[in-house]
Design an enzyme around this catalytic site. Structure first.
Site, mmCIF file in Angstrom:
data_model
loop_
_atom_site.group_PDB
_atom_site.id
_atom_site.type_symbol
_atom_site.label_atom_id
_atom_site.label_comp_id
_atom_site.label_asym_id
_atom_site.label_seq_id
_atom_site.Cartn_x
_atom_site.Cartn_y
_atom_site.Cartn_z
ATOM 1 N N HIS A 68 0.833 -1.199 0.000
ATOM 2 C CA HIS A 68 0.000 0.000 0.000
ATOM 3 C C HIS A 68 0.871 1.253 0.000
ATOM 4 O O HIS A 68 0.583 2.220 -0.719
ATOM 5 C CB HIS A 68 -0.893 -0.034 1.237
ATOM 6 C CG HIS A 68 -1.928 1.042 1.255
ATOM 7 N ND1 HIS A 68 -2.593 1.405 2.401
ATOM 8 C CD2 HIS A 68 -2.423 1.847 0.285
ATOM 9 C CE1 HIS A 68 -3.444 2.378 2.136
ATOM 10 N NE2 HIS A 68 -3.356 2.672 0.857
ATOM 11 N N GLU A 71 2.169 1.833 -3.493
ATOM 12 C CA GLU A 71 1.138 2.347 -4.396
ATOM 13 C C GLU A 71 1.056 3.873 -4.311
ATOM 14 O O GLU A 71 0.919 4.558 -5.320
ATOM 15 C CB GLU A 71 -0.216 1.736 -4.039
ATOM 16 C CG GLU A 71 -1.364 2.264 -4.885
ATOM 17 C CD GLU A 71 -2.703 2.187 -4.184
ATOM 18 O OE1 GLU A 71 -3.454 3.185 -4.267
ATOM 19 O OE2 GLU A 71 -2.992 1.160 -3.558
ATOM 20 N N HIS A 72 1.161 4.405 -3.108
ATOM 21 C CA HIS A 72 1.135 5.862 -2.937
ATOM 22 C C HIS A 72 2.402 6.518 -3.482
ATOM 23 O O HIS A 72 2.344 7.543 -4.169
ATOM 24 C CB HIS A 72 0.991 6.204 -1.449
ATOM 25 C CG HIS A 72 -0.408 6.113 -0.930
ATOM 26 N ND1 HIS A 72 -1.126 7.205 -0.504
ATOM 27 C CD2 HIS A 72 -1.228 5.052 -0.772
ATOM 28 C CE1 HIS A 72 -2.321 6.829 -0.097
ATOM 29 N NE2 HIS A 72 -2.411 5.511 -0.241
ATOM 30 N N GLU A 148 -5.969 7.917 5.704
ATOM 31 C CA GLU A 148 -6.829 7.030 4.917
ATOM 32 C C GLU A 148 -7.361 5.886 5.780
ATOM 33 O O GLU A 148 -8.542 5.537 5.730
ATOM 34 C CB GLU A 148 -6.037 6.470 3.729
ATOM 35 C CG GLU A 148 -6.822 5.551 2.820
ATOM 36 C CD GLU A 148 -5.991 4.966 1.690
ATOM 37 O OE1 GLU A 148 -6.549 4.174 0.911
ATOM 38 O OE2 GLU A 148 -4.788 5.293 1.589
#
Length: 451
Positions: A68, A71-72, A148
Site C-alpha cells: 500500500h 502504491e502511494h 486514509e
C-alpha cells in the site's frame, strides 16, 4: 471464440478473435514482460494497466504495509517528473489515472483517448520503473495513509469487512488487511519499502494490459521503448514469474464471533464461511448461487430480510475468490436489537437453499442477471482491461462473453444446491460492528438454525 484460450508463459505470441469481433493479442518479450491488448471495434478511448502480481498477502514480516505504501509513493515523482507533472500529464488531456492494491496484485492504470496512449505509456512506465521513494515524501505519505486508514476506521462497514476476512481466514495471509494497519504503517521503514520495490518490480513481474482503441504492434513498440529509456535491460532473457499455485490452502478459522462495540444506530453484520478458489471449476456455479441467494432485489436475502420483514435496508451476499482460498459471506445493516434475528434468518436461508435447492424460475433469473450484467460491464474499457490482467495473472486463460455464457448454461439447479450445501457445512464466522452483545448470536454459533 468457442472456448477459453490458455496463456502459456513460454508462448511468445498469441492472437485470436473474441466476442463482438474484438481482437485479443498477447506478446511475451524475451525479458519476461507480458503485453496484452483487446482491440474493440468502434472505440475512441482506452484503458491501460501496469500490473505486478504482488499484493498484501505477499508481504513478509518487517515489510507489512509495503504494498500500500508503494502504491502511494509511485505517484510522488521520478528523476524526470514531479508528482505535479504526473498529475498534469493526465489532467491536461482529460484522462484519469489511479492505482489499486489487492491481496494478490497491484495495478497502476489510466484511461485516455486513443491519441494519448504514448503519453500514458511514458508516464506509467516512468512511475513504475523510476520512482524516487524520496525520504521526505515517504514521511508525508505515511501521514496520508494513516489518515486514509482513520477514514476507513470511521466506516463501520469497512471495519466489519476487514475483521470478517480475519475471522474466516484466520492466520492465512489473505486475512490481513490490504492497506495495512495503523501500527504497520507507523512501523514501516523506507528501506523495507525500497526492498519490496526492487524485489517485485522487475521485467519478469510486469504485465501491461490495454483495452479499447489499441494496436498491439504500436503498443509493444511504445512499451519497449519506454522501458529501455527507463534503464531496464530487456536483452536479458527471463521467464515470466510463475502463477500462484491454485490448490486450496488449509484454512484454520480465526474467531467464530467478533464484536466491535460502537455506539451506532445500526449494527453492521457479516456472516460467512470459507469459499472456493478463483480457478475452481465451480466458480460459475458460485456466481449463480450468489445471484439467487443475495445478488439483487429479487434474491432470497433481499426478499426475506428486507421486503417481507423490513429488518434491513442493505442486505446481500458476496463470494470473492483468490488463488488458494475464498469466502462466501452475507451482509446486513440492521438495528442492533434485531441483529440476532437477522443473523438467524440469513443462516436459515442458506440452509434452506442447501437442503431444498432452487427453482427453475430462479435459475432463469440468475442466468439473465449474470449474462446481462456481463454484457453491460464490457461496455467499459476498464472492465476489459481488468479482465485481461486477471486472466494473465490469476487464471492463465481468457474467456470471452460467449464462453462465459456457454459455461453459465451448463450450470444445473443441483450444482447450485450442492455448492450451497458445501457452504452451509463450513465453520460459521460472525462479525458485528455496533451496539450488540455476544448472546444475540448464540443460536447462529450453535448452528441449530434449520428451515
Amino acid at each position: 471464440m468457442n472456448e477459453a484460450v490458455e496463456f502459456p508463459l513460454d508462448l511468445a505470441e498469441l492472437s485470436f478473435r473474441a466476442a463482438g469481433d474484438a481482437r485479443v493479442r498477447r506478446t511475451v518479450l524475451p525479458s519476461g514482460v507480458r503485453i496484452l491488448s483487446e482491440q474493440v471495434p468502434g472505440s475512441r478511448s482506452l484503458t491501460i494497466g501496469y500490473w505486478v502480481a504482488v499484493g498484501s498477502r505477499d508481504e513478509r514480516p518487517g515489510h507489512y504495509g509495503s504494498t500500500h505504501f508503494l502504491e502511494h509513493l509511485l505517484f510522488k515523482g521520478t528523476p524526470s517528473r514531479s508528482a505535479l507533472d504526473i498529475a498534469i500529464a493526465f489532467d491536461a488531456v482529460g484522462g484519469e489515472h489511479n492505482a489499486m492494491t489487492g491481496k494478490e496484485y497491484t495495478c497502476y492504470y489510466a484511461k485516455v483517448q486513443d491519441r494519448d496512449l504514448p503519453m500514458a505509456v511514458d508516464v506509467l512506465t516512468d512511475m513504475l520503473t523510476s520512482s524516487l521513494l524520496d525520504a521526505s515524501e515517504f514521511e508525508t505519505e505515511r501521514g496520508v495513509i494513516l489518515e486514509e486508514l482513520a477514514m476507513a476506521d470511521d466506516d463501520p462497514a469497512d471495519v466489519a469487512n476487514e475483521r470478517f476476512f480475519e475471522a474466516v481466514l484466520g492466520e492465512h495471509p489473505l486475512g490481513r488487511p490490504i492497506g495495512g494497519s495503523p501500527a504497520m504503517i507507523a512501523a514501516a521503514s523506507r528501506d523495507a519499502v525500497l526492498e519490496h520495490y526492487r524485489d517485485n518490480y522487475r521485467p519478469q513481474d510486469l504485465v501491461v494490459t490495454v483495452a479499447g482503441a489499441v494496436d498491439q504492434d504500436t503498443l509493444v513498440a511504445d512499451v519497449t521503448r519506454a522501458l529501455e529509456r527507463a534503464g531496464w535491460d530487456l536483452s536479458v532473457s527471463a521467464t515470466p514469474v510463475g502463477r500462484r499455485l491454485d490448490h486450496p490452502a488449509l484454512i484454520t478459522q480465526g474467531e467464530a464471533l467478533t464484536i466491535v462495540r460502537r455506539p451506532l444506530e445500526q449494527a453492521n453484520l457479516l456472516i460467512g464461511v470459507p469459499g472456493i478458489v478463483a480457478s475452481d471449476d465451480r466458480r460459475v456455479t458460485m456466481s449463480v448461487l450468489n445471484s439467487i441467494f443475495g445478488g439483487g432485489m429479487s434474491s432470497r436475502l433481499f426478499q426475506e430480510v428486507r421486503e417481507k420483514r423490513g429488518l434491513a435496508y442493505s442486505v446481500y451476499s458476496f463470494a470473492p475468490g483468490y488463488s488458494d482460498a475464498g469466502l462466501f459471506g452475507m451482509y446486513a445493516g440492521c438495528t442492533p436489537a434485531k441483529a440476532g434475528q437477522v443473523a438467524e434468518l440469513m443462516l436459515s436461508e442458506l440452509h434452506r437453499l442447501a437442503e431444498h435447492g432452487v427453482t427453475a424460475d430462479e435459475m432463469t433469473r440468475a442466468a439473465g442477471q449474470l449474462s446481462g450484467a456481463s454484457a453491460l460491464a464490457l461496455e467499459d474499457s476498464d472492465t476489459r482491461m481488468s479482465r485481461l490482467g486477471r486472466s494473465e495473472i490469476t487464471l492463465g486463460e481468457f474467456s470471452d462473453l460467449d464462453e462465459a455464457l456457454r459455461r453459465l448454461a451448463l450450470v444445473t439447479a443441483d450444482d447450485v444446491r450442492q455448492l450451497a450445501a458445501d457452504m452451509a457445512s463450513g465453520p460459521i464466522s460472525v462479525v458485528a460492528v455496533g451496539a450488540v452483545d455476544e448472546d444475540a448470536f448464540e443460536n447462529v454459533l450453535s448452528r441449530s438454525i434449520r428451515p
